[in-house]
Design an enzyme around this catalytic site. Sequence first.
Site, PDB file in Angstrom:
ATOM      1  N   ASP A 187      -0.012   5.008   0.794  1.00 22.43           N
ATOM      2  CA  ASP A 187      -0.179   6.046   1.816  1.00 22.43           C
ATOM      3  C   ASP A 187      -0.250   5.417   3.211  1.00 22.43           C
ATOM      4  OD1 ASP A 187      -0.304   7.605  -0.429  1.00 22.43           O
ATOM      5  OD2 ASP A 187      -2.462   7.963  -0.325  1.00 22.43           O
ATOM      6  N   ASP A 204       0.868  -1.163   0.000  1.00 21.96           N
ATOM      7  CA  ASP A 204       0.000   0.000   0.000  1.00 21.96           C
ATOM      8  C   ASP A 204       0.920   1.232   0.000  1.00 21.96           C
ATOM      9  OD1 ASP A 204      -2.309   1.649   0.344  1.00 21.96           O
ATOM     10  OD2 ASP A 204      -1.841   1.740   2.488  1.00 21.96           O
TER      11      ASP A 204
HETATM   12 MG   LIG Z   1      -2.895   3.268   3.353  1.00 28.74          MG
END
Ligand SMILES: [Mg+2]
Length: 191
Positions: free
Chosen positions: A10, A8
């Site tokens: 962010d 992932d």
């Molecule tokens: Mg995230």
Amino acid sequence: MRAAVFLDRDGVVIEEVSFLSSMHHLALFPWTTDAIRALNRAGLPVVVITNQSGIARGFFTDAFVDEVHREIAARLSVGGARIDAYYYCPHHPDGRVTEYARSCDCRKPGRGLIDRAARDLDLDPARSFVVGDKWSDIELARAAGARGVLVRTGHGAAEQSRQDAGVAADAVVDNLAAAASWILTNLKSAV
Ligand SMILES: [Mg+2]
Ligand SMILES: [Zn+2]
């Protein structure tokens, strides 16, 4: 087909700032480069998979997201680290940009992005790892038959304390550095 690490973006690779829409707010975590370089050296493809509904919501454009990814790549390369590919979902059912305002199979926890990466790069999701700061990342790991590692950075600490997640991570660790160590330790027990 190869095992890979799906990251992932962010809250895992870069600081979570809630809809990153200015390059001024882009910040790698201090350990990001070393962690990714360790995965590179182990020969594991590293692939970013990220929901970017800010595109559908009209907060920023797909061109901006591409620019962010080029900037992340440039900063990583200074430290000899490399993300092999970046995949993002620009959609959201409640978006206001017509082109992207719909449900889709690529918004996590849907597995569309992983399937696309697997085809493009000849990866085996079932032998792979997903690292995320939300339970939806772990749900994605489950859906893909991969192992899921929740990090406490970004939304992770809050997610960890939620009682209603309904899904269990294979590991919960402090950050991407610890996730990379866990992956390298557990790599050999892959199917
Ligand atoms: Mg995230
Ligand atoms: Zn999508």
